[in-house]
Design an enzyme around this catalytic site. Structure first.
Site, short mmCIF file in Angstrom:
data_model
loop_
_atom_site.label_atom_id
_atom_site.label_comp_id
_atom_site.label_asym_id
_atom_site.label_seq_id
_atom_site.Cartn_x
_atom_site.Cartn_y
_atom_site.Cartn_z
N ASN A 163 34.91 -40.89 -19.22
CA ASN A 163 34.91 -42.25 -19.79
C ASN A 163 36.10 -43.02 -19.21
OD1 ASN A 163 35.12 -44.53 -21.37
ND2 ASN A 163 34.84 -43.45 -23.32
N CYS A 165 36.72 -50.47 -24.59
CA CYS A 165 35.63 -50.11 -23.67
C CYS A 165 34.61 -51.23 -23.48
CB CYS A 165 34.93 -48.85 -24.14
SG CYS A 165 36.03 -47.42 -24.22
N HIS A 187 27.85 -48.35 -20.65
CA HIS A 187 29.20 -47.80 -20.71
C HIS A 187 29.07 -46.27 -20.71
CE1 HIS A 187 33.15 -46.73 -21.77
NE2 HIS A 187 32.90 -46.47 -23.04
#
Ligand code: COA
Length: 326
Positions: free
Chosen positions: A283, A116, A253
């Protein structure tokens, strides 16, 4: 005068199919509820790639928007960096696949494996490449098809992720060398492999064997996220002699609304200066920051002169932050 690396165009792509929490639960026979998912994560929807739709398809679509918003032709691009944990295949790199899809035939392209945090790593590498004269016009892309690496029997992880891609087009510009300059002010990368097992892909195309599915100890990741993200944002601001009052936008994020809200509070930012997409995208790993940038740039929220903080944490553990003035 110093060379600055400016963000000249942003783009995003989301697959057509959008599933609500209830639709996802019904599709996979999950024992969960819309209320549980929304309360713990803030997620309401996620997009899911069509059968046969790949990370390179989505990344190329996001890159085309970034190029067209920057007014740059594909032929001008001399490096393509792709952050992804869900490449089309182990090789050729997804970046090289995208290079071909865009019709770019010069320069070089490679993938970045930082889960990520991959987009922040991509910005950092592009910043160095441009400042050392190895490239002048660089696409940094995050593109992910997590729907293909989720264990649909693990309700603790499969409800959290979505598919999508985001991209930015970076170029060099002369600046005065102050924090008022347009462009990336600094990028900060970290990793600590001791925590590799709390968020990882078990096998797949890797050499360890196994089903190639995502595994996560959610509570532990959560604990690391809150402390490490706060520390790296402080590091980025103090490296530039800036304080939280200088920040116009937080583009974090997008893993969990509770983590995002904690970071917004830490920076003393009102909610409307934090770009949130996790509610609609879930996500999307390395794609989440460039997708959020593209949305906020497209709708005019992020404008010329705005100071933007980006931060991310992911498997590795890896984490990092970047500070940029638009
Ligand atoms: N629906 C309903 N119940 C669920 C569920 C779901 N989708 N997933 C887990 N549960 C249950 C668990 O089985 C557990 O039940 P039990 O108490 O009977 O054992 C209970 O909910 C609590 O589970 P837990 O995992 O402790 O929940 P949590 O409060 O830690 O929230 C996460 C889980 C994943 C939302 C949270 O840990 C998180 O967001 N972690 C960080 C994730 C992250 O940021 N990852 C990406 C970084 S890039």
């Amino acid at each position: 005068m110093v060379l600055r690396v400016t963000i000249d165009g942003c783009g995003g792509y989301l697959p057509e199919l959008r599933l609500s929490n209830d639709e996802l639960a019904a599709l996979h026979g999950l024992e969960t509820s819309d209320a549980w998912i929304r309360e713990r994560t803030g997620i309401r929807y996620r997009h899911v790639a069509a059968s046969g739709e790949t990370a390179s398809d989505m990344g190329a679509a996001a890159a085309r928007e970034a190029l067209s918003r920057a007014g740059v032709e594909p032929a001008e691009v001399d490096a393509i960096l792709v952050a992804t944990s869900t490449p089309d295949s182990a090789f050729p790199a997804t970046a090289v696949r995208i290079q071909a899809k865009l019709g770019v035939t010069k320069g070089f392209a490679f993938d970045i494996a930082a889960a990520c945090t991959g987009f922040i790593y991509g910005l950092a590498v592009a910043d160095s490449l441009i400042r050392t004269g190895q490239a002048r016009c660089v696409l940094v892309i995050g593109t992910e098809v997590y729907s293909r690496i989720l264990d649909w029997a693990d309700r603790g992880t499969c409800v959290l992720f979505g598919d999508g891609a985001g991209a930015v087009l970076l170029r060099a510009e002369e600046g005065a060398g102050t924090t008022a300059d347009r462009g990336l002010l600094s990028c900060h990368m970290h990793s600590d492999g001791r925590f590799g097992d709390i968020l990882h892909i078990e096998g797949g195309a890797g050499s360890t064997g196994g089903p190639g599915l995502l595994r996560m100890a959610g509570k532990e990741v959560f604990r690391h996220a809150v402390t490490k993200l706060a520390a790296v944002v402080d590091e980025a601001l103090s490296a530039n002699g800036l304080g939280h009052e200088d920040v116009r936008w937080l583009v974090p994020h997008q893993a969990n609304l509770r983590i995002i809200n904690a970071m917004g509070k830490k920076l003393h930012l009102p909610e409307d200066r934090v770009v949130v997409t996790v509610d609609r995208h879930a996500n999307t790993s390395a794609a989440s920051i460039p997708l959020a940038l593209a949305e906020a740039h497209r709708d005019g929220r992020i404008g010329a002169g705005d100071l933007v903080v980006m931060e991310a944490i992911g498997g590795g553990l890896t984490w990092g932050a970047a500070l940029a003035r638009f």
